[in-house]
Structure formats: structure tokens, C-alpha cells
Design a protein around this motif. Sequence first.
Motif, short mmCIF file in Angstrom:
data_model
loop_
_atom_site.label_atom_id
_atom_site.label_comp_id
_atom_site.label_asym_id
_atom_site.label_seq_id
_atom_site.Cartn_x
_atom_site.Cartn_y
_atom_site.Cartn_z
N LEU A 41 -0.34 -8.99 4.77
CA LEU A 41 0.38 -9.42 3.50
C LEU A 41 1.50 -10.18 4.01
O LEU A 41 2.23 -9.86 5.00
CB LEU A 41 0.55 -8.16 2.76
N ASN A 65 -3.68 -12.42 3.50
CA ASN A 65 -3.42 -12.34 2.04
C ASN A 65 -2.15 -12.95 1.71
O ASN A 65 -1.12 -12.35 1.48
CB ASN A 65 -3.62 -10.80 1.74
N ARG A 80 -4.40 -7.84 -6.31
CA ARG A 80 -4.25 -6.34 -6.19
C ARG A 80 -3.40 -5.82 -4.98
O ARG A 80 -2.55 -5.24 -4.79
CB ARG A 80 -5.40 -5.67 -6.38
N LEU A 81 -3.95 -6.65 -3.80
CA LEU A 81 -3.22 -6.17 -2.45
C LEU A 81 -2.01 -6.79 -2.42
O LEU A 81 -0.87 -6.18 -1.58
CB LEU A 81 -4.08 -6.90 -1.63
N TYR A 82 -1.62 -7.88 -2.92
CA TYR A 82 -0.30 -8.51 -2.85
C TYR A 82 0.72 -7.64 -3.56
O TYR A 82 1.94 -7.54 -3.07
CB TYR A 82 -0.22 -9.96 -3.53
N ARG A 83 0.49 -7.01 -4.68
CA ARG A 83 1.27 -5.87 -5.32
C ARG A 83 1.67 -4.80 -4.50
O ARG A 83 2.93 -4.52 -4.73
CB ARG A 83 0.64 -5.34 -6.57
N GLU A 84 0.97 -4.44 -3.53
CA GLU A 84 1.43 -3.22 -2.64
C GLU A 84 2.47 -3.66 -1.67
O GLU A 84 3.26 -2.85 -1.12
CB GLU A 84 0.14 -2.86 -1.71
N ARG A 85 2.45 -5.05 -1.43
CA ARG A 85 3.49 -5.49 -0.78
C ARG A 85 4.92 -5.29 -1.26
O ARG A 85 5.85 -5.12 -0.27
CB ARG A 85 3.35 -7.09 -0.46
N ASN A 86 4.88 -5.40 -2.52
CA ASN A 86 6.19 -5.27 -3.38
C ASN A 86 6.78 -3.79 -3.13
O ASN A 86 7.64 -3.54 -2.95
CB ASN A 86 5.83 -5.54 -4.79
N LEU A 87 5.65 -2.95 -2.99
CA LEU A 87 6.09 -1.40 -3.05
C LEU A 87 6.58 -1.04 -1.42
O LEU A 87 7.71 -0.44 -1.47
CB LEU A 87 4.74 -0.41 -3.16
N ILE A 88 5.99 -1.89 -0.53
CA ILE A 88 6.65 -1.95 0.70
C ILE A 88 7.89 -2.42 0.98
O ILE A 88 8.90 -1.75 1.36
CB ILE A 88 5.73 -2.31 1.87
#
Length: 111
Positions: free
Chosen positions: A2, A24, A40-48
Motif C-alpha cells: 500500500l 495498491n 477496500r485495501l487502501y482504507r486499511e492504510r489509513n488505519l495504519i
Amino acid sequence: MLADKAYDADRIRALIEEQGATPNIPAKSNRKWKPCFSKRLYRERNLIERFFSKLKHFRRVATRYDKLADNFLAMVQLASMRLWLRAYESSCNCGCFLGPRWRRTLLVVES
């Protein structure tokens, strides 16, 4: 892998794919060919990123106070556990993570 829009370059994508990962990365607006991208995967980057932002609030971690890598890793782990407990404490309604003052109040009421 990401990454942010700033890393949208053909040579960076090729390097990522050479190492066996799938990039991604959202395409820049001026790119003619738009590669595959999963929101959807890119949203997880925000959490990190939000986690690292919270981790930097711990002064000892942010300033890299510890000289040895093992000590620094231990402090990162302690800070991570503290953040996890804080998040768990706010979502738990059973009273198991109440502070000592509230625990005493509950013991008096139950007695």
C-alpha cells in the motif's frame, strides 16, 4: 504494498512487482493508463497511519530516546499495548477495566 499517490510511478510499480508484491497505489489524475486499485485495501492504510500518529504521541518513541534497537522495540511494544488497552477500555462496558477509584466505589456499593 500500500502506498500514497506520490509513489505512483512505473519504475516503483515495477520494483514492487519484482519483489513479489502487488502494488495498491491510487493513480495520479494525469495518468493515462489507470492500473488496478482496491479502495477496500487502501482504507486499511489509513488505519495504519492513524496508529503511527498515536504512537508518536509517546515522547520516548517519537524522539527515539533509547540508543539500542532492542530497548526501542520494547518501548514501541509497550506503547502499542497501552494504545490497545485504551481502545479496549473504552469499548468494554463490563467494568473490568475501571480504575482503582471506581473499583473501590463498586466494592462499597456491592458490599
